[in-house]
Design an enzyme around this catalytic site. Structure first.
Site, mmCIF file in Angstrom:
data_model
loop_
_atom_site.group_PDB
_atom_site.id
_atom_site.type_symbol
_atom_site.label_atom_id
_atom_site.label_comp_id
_atom_site.label_asym_id
_atom_site.label_seq_id
_atom_site.Cartn_x
_atom_site.Cartn_y
_atom_site.Cartn_z
ATOM 1 N N GLU A 160 19.640 -41.917 -2.430
ATOM 2 C CA GLU A 160 18.777 -41.413 -1.366
ATOM 3 C C GLU A 160 17.375 -41.115 -1.895
ATOM 4 O O GLU A 160 16.379 -41.363 -1.227
ATOM 5 C CB GLU A 160 19.386 -40.122 -0.805
ATOM 6 C CG GLU A 160 18.554 -39.438 0.253
ATOM 7 C CD GLU A 160 19.263 -38.234 0.855
ATOM 8 O OE1 GLU A 160 20.137 -37.660 0.163
ATOM 9 O OE2 GLU A 160 18.967 -37.882 2.002
ATOM 10 N N GLU B 229 26.946 -35.790 7.496
ATOM 11 C CA GLU B 229 25.837 -36.415 8.215
ATOM 12 C C GLU B 229 26.343 -37.722 8.820
ATOM 13 O O GLU B 229 26.763 -37.755 9.959
ATOM 14 C CB GLU B 229 24.648 -36.620 7.272
ATOM 15 C CG GLU B 229 23.366 -36.758 8.037
ATOM 16 C CD GLU B 229 22.172 -36.051 7.398
ATOM 17 O OE1 GLU B 229 21.107 -36.107 7.998
ATOM 18 O OE2 GLU B 229 22.306 -35.428 6.324
HETATM 19 C C1 BGC Z 1 19.080 -38.384 6.436
HETATM 20 C C2 BGC Z 1 18.084 -39.476 6.348
HETATM 21 C C3 BGC Z 1 17.213 -39.388 7.540
HETATM 22 C C4 BGC Z 1 16.492 -38.088 7.414
HETATM 23 C C5 BGC Z 1 15.381 -37.838 8.320
HETATM 24 C C6 BGC Z 1 18.360 -37.083 6.433
HETATM 25 O O1 BGC Z 1 19.166 -36.001 6.445
HETATM 26 O O2 BGC Z 1 20.054 -38.465 5.484
HETATM 27 O O3 BGC Z 1 18.442 -40.633 5.845
HETATM 28 O O4 BGC Z 1 16.431 -40.471 7.814
HETATM 29 O O5 BGC Z 1 17.361 -37.020 7.385
HETATM 30 O O6 BGC Z 1 14.341 -37.645 7.545
#
Ligand code: BGC
Length: 916
Positions: free
Chosen positions: A767, A494
């Site tokens: 997270e 990501e």
């Molecule tokens: C990310 C987040 C992001 C989100 C959107 C994820 O995959 O890691 O931090 O804001 O997607 O909801």
């Protein structure tokens, strides 16, 4: 007279100087910066903005006037000759965002400058030390070709990194040598065998179809008379490597290329240049491939010793291909570069399976491992990286998803080989090493910590060790994720500039580090990622071909929140001007889509209060709660737009956005607010946003705050907020008179809380609240990062309320601050320090029973409203004397357990008694 006999005289003189009388010590000028950077090279702005910091031991000291000199040489400046600019004495207290108004320097030539000021008594300071900047290079002046290797890469094949070289002769003394360098890909430059600068991943991430950054390096000390050689290694990075979860490489292109111009200025001022062109040579060396997500494979047997020195024989090397130049313009990188900033020694080594060694750094980081190994040539050492361990002690890598994150080093057979990768990074605390013939020592692995070089500005410390660990985790979250752009996480496939995360965390980020230049650069990425209709993307830079990845509530709104924050914290109105039209496009789009003023259309991915513990309606589903959140953010946008319009002096726009705010607020109340103060779709986040964004009728605020408290109680004194709600939770509780509840949430270590992760070994912000739980172990590996800063947005409250350092609501840039510590939570002390653009602000308090002491520092040329916690009628002293009579202080009022003062600059030591 003996020396000691002078002492009383000296002491008397010293004491006279520390007051604020006519005998004041005056001020000195330090911390000169240009476009937020110290001595930057190659900036694009012709008329950059300058700032300086004033220091003085006086109280209540200010700047009445300043004078800037700018010269074309250090010698001229030293002789006080401002041949480029002499501002003359300017009557102004401005020491930040001062526009250079001298002659435009030609490309590449440095501008030397210094400042003096007149203090509030009209006393003239000495000149500051000299500082400098240099202007970047215009497109037409490069006079160089884009070159690349002759291979045509395939999407599925990660190619070896080409090493480029160019030898040249210098036959005259060189006064100055400057290298301009850019790439579609990543570059590591060297001259005569020595690495140039410390940047990694240059020229960093932008949307390469919109703009490509270049870097400028002063290489004068590396140039030799006679033979020279420039060497550049070219990697994939964001341009051609894997990005996010995209299955194919080559997001912007597959053929990496570079452009270089090395300008040599002789003593007589004449210039020659060595430029990239079809005469350059290249070869494939030891880097078999290198990719951010996949890792790097390096075969040391293929090294080419001396490849970047003039003596090297490159006859067997191939000739570089001249390639098509990009359509996008080259721009100077406006932010501090990514570099290695720290090294971490491994703390322990385990062997969960025979021959599998796991090194623990004790800290989750973004970066890589430098290894020190030995073994026969051809031995393959394989490194894997993980944030956590499985119960059996092996590395937990399933949460990396498709990011392989494997580094492989093939030994050349030397007695000791030290290696680190060049064009990859990982998010990890543990390194697994396999392939060595014998057990490695603890020093075989060293963590190298990599991030954008935004200077540290904040520190926080208090009497609760768990909260100190939380603060450390917040800072490490920022280190690990401010890597060219504000990313969500550094480990899985990501690592994107997620907008929601950035806007939620930005205010915390500004306390920890000076991120003015970082966000100046990123806002350009944000605007580049905006759709023609006005939709800000979910991530900036934008991932292509993902139409639903834009306009999401709380994510797209970063396009408004980020410039507003940069203005508030740094007094920067240029960022508002620069992006005003873009912000208006966003606002226009929202209104066109939602004419009835409830934001329910074009919500696309609709993440809501992402990862809140309240069961949500699911991704992309438009529940009442999510429509509420979207509408609330829209109102907030309108409010911020009105404030920014005011800052720019745009009266009509102020009226327009102020009216829009009121209209959305009315529509919101009609749609969501029930007569008894309950709110449709209610949750802690719904209450918190209603209060923080000022969406409620005045007489309903207290009621709604009570519902919020009830909700927290109902959840066993726990929070339920996700990414969006969490930032405003403790600030709202404090504002509404419930700081103790905020402290309860802060002190909690049961699920869900910040403390829960810390109890289970977190060294960064997780997270999700339940990334790992005693009952369930790891959460779904599809979405489980242990280094995501969003839930760390409580850092703002630690500074603003626990230590008590905040912006004045009306005055940007801490020109006036509010010092208002909220004692509580069983804490016996807390202290925050923050290097504002005007200098250091500090606030620290200690409690001994009901006796409070509080030390405060206010920078020169600023003022503060200082709230000293004090029971009604308690005596408040400053440095042992009644505070109301202290120099630099003016008593204003006694209010809700605080004695309130207006304060000028200086250091203050208060003592008071508080109600227990
Ligand atoms: C990310 C987040 C992001 C989100 C959107 C994820 O995959 O890691 O931090 O804001 O997607 O909801």
């Amino acid at each position: 007279m003996k020396k000691w006999m002078f002492l009383p005289l000296m002491l008397a003189a010293f004491l006279a100087c520390t007051g604020c009388g006519p005998q004041s010590a005056g001020v000195s000028v330090t911390g000169l910066r240009c476009e937020y950077l110290t001595n930057p090279l190659g900036i694009d702005a012709a008329k950059p903005r300058l700032s300086w910091v004033l220091e003085s031991s006086d109280r209540g000291q200010t700047q009445k006037a300043y004078r800037i000199l700018a010269a074309s040489s250090a010698e001229k400046l030293a002789a006080d000759t401002g041949d480029l600019w002499d501002s003359g004495k300017v009557d102004s207290d401005r020491s930040n965002q001062v526009g250079y108004d001298g002659a435009e320097p030609s490309a590449g030539t440095p501008v030397f400058w210094k400042v003096k000021v007149w203090d509030r008594n009209g006393k003239e300071s000495a000149w500051s030390e000299a500082a400098f900047w240099s202007r970047g290079i215009a497109a037409a002046d490069w006079q160089a070709e884009w070159i690349g290797p002759d291979t045509d890469s395939k999407p599925t094949v990660m190619p070896p990194a080409p090493f480029f070289r160019k030898s040249f002769t210098v036959d005259q003394p060189v006064r100055r040598a400057v290298l301009y360098l850019s790439a579609r890909g990543l570059v590591e430059p060297s001259l005569n065998g020595e690495r140039i600068g410390k940047d990694v991943f240059a020229p960093e991430w932008t949307d390469y179809t919109r703009r490509i950054q270049y870097r400028t390096y002063d290489v004068t000390p590396l140039i030799r008379q006679g033979g020279n050689a420039l060497g550049i290694v070219l990697g994939d990075g964001w341009f051609s490597g894997y990005i996010g979860w995209r299955k194919e490489r080559g997001h912007y292109g597959l053929r990496n290329s570079l452009i270089a111009r090395l300008e040599l200025e002789s003593e007589d001022g004449s210039k020659t240049a060595v430029v990239s062109d079809g005469t350059w040579k290249f070869a494939e060396g030891p880097i078999l491939f290198s990719d951010f997500m996949m890792g790097e494979t390096y075969d040391a047997r293929r090294e080419m010793p001396g490849w970047n020195t003039p003596e090297f024989d490159d006859t067997a090397w191939k000739t570089a291909s001249v390639v098509e130049p990009p359509a996008a313009p080259l721009v100077s990188q406006p932010a501090e570069p990514v570099q290695v900033h720290e090294e971490i020694a491994a703390k322990e080594i385990t062997e969960p399976k025979p021959g599998v060694y796991v090194f623990n750094l004790g800290q989750n980081i973004a970066g890589w491992a430098r290894i020190k190994v030995s073994g026969p040539a051809g031995t393959k050492v394989v490194l894997r990286f993980a944030e956590r361990l499985n119960p059996d002690g092996t590395v937990y890598v399933t949460n990396l998803r498709a990011a392989k994150c494997i580094d492989t080093y093939i030994l050349k057979g030397d007695s000791e080989e030290v290696w680190e990768p060049r064009f990859t990074f990982h998010g990890f605390q543990y390194v697994e090493m396999t392939g060595l013939p014998a057990k490695p020592g603890l020093d075989a692995v060293t963590g190298r910590v990599v991030y954008s070089s935004s200077p540290v500005t904040g520190s926080f410390e208090c009497s609760n060790p768990m909260v100190n660990q939380l603060y450390s985790n917040i800072c490490w979250g920022q280190r690990g994720n401010f890597l060219s752009v504000p990313t969500d996480c550094p480990q899985r496939d990501e690592r994107l500039g997620w907008m929601g995360d950035a806007q939620i965390f930005i205010r915390t980020a500004t306390y920890n580090r000076d991120v003015a230049a970082f966000f100046t650069k990123w806002m350009q990425d944000v605007e580049d990622a905006q759709s023609p209709e006005g939709a800000y993307a979910d991530t900036s830079p934008r991932l292509k071909d993902l139409p639903q990845f834009e306009a999401v509530a709380g994510w797209g709104d970063a396009g408004i929140v980020v410039p507003w924050t940069v203005w508030r914290v740094y007094g920067d109105t240029r960022i508002i001007e620069r992006h005003w039209a873009s912000m208006e496009r966003w606002m226009d789009m929202l209104l066109t889509d939602n004419p009835d003023l409830i934001r329910k259309n074009r919500l696309n991915n609709n993440y809501g209060d992402w990862l809140s513990t309240v069961p949500d309606a699911g991704w992309a589903e438009a529940s009442a709660r999510k429509i509420f959140l979207a509408t609330a953010y829209w109102a907030y946008d309108a409010k911020l737009m009105s404030q920014m319009a005011k800052a720019l002096g745009r009266a009509e726009d102020f009226a327009k956005y102020d009216a829009l705010f009121q209209k959305i607020r009315d529509a919101y109340q009609k749609e969501f607010l029930k007569p008894d103060g309950h709110i449709e779709g209610e949750s802690q986040t719904v209450y918190v946003l209603s209060l923080y964004f000022d969406l409620l009728p005045e007489d309903m605020r207290a009621k709604v705050a009570e519902y919020l408290i009830e909700d927290i109680k109902k959840n066993g004194n726990h929070l339920t907020t996700g990414f969006i709600g969490v930032r405003h939770l403790c600030p709202v509780l404090t504002q509404m008179g419930y700081p103790e509840v905020a402290y309860t949430l802060l002190n909690n270590d049961t699920y869900p809380s910040w403390g829960y992760s810390i109890k289970h070994g977190a060294t960064t912000i997780w997270e999700r609240w339940d990334g790992w739980t005693t009952e369930k172990g790891f959460q779904d590996p599809g979405m489980n990062s242990f280094n995501h800063y969003s839930l760390g947005s409580v850092g703002e409250w630690l500074f603003a309320s626990v230590a008590g350092i905040d912006l004045d609501p009306e005055v940007p840039a801490f020109k006036k601050s509010v010092i208002r510590p909220m004692i509580g939570g069983g804490f016996t002390h807390a202290k925050g320090e923050f290097q504002s653009i005007y200098g250091k602000i500090a606030s620290g308090w200690k409690l001994d029973g009901d006796a409070l002491t509080m030390d405060v520092t206010i920078p020169v040329n600023t003022t503060a409203t200082v709230y000293v916690p004090a029971a009604e009628g308690a005596s408040v002293t400053e440095s042992g004397k009644p505070a109301a009579k202290a120099s630099g202080l003016k008593f204003v009022k006694q209010e809700n357990g605080f004695a309130v003062y207006e304060a000028g600059s200086g250091n203050y030591s208060f003592a008071s008694t508080v109600k227990k």
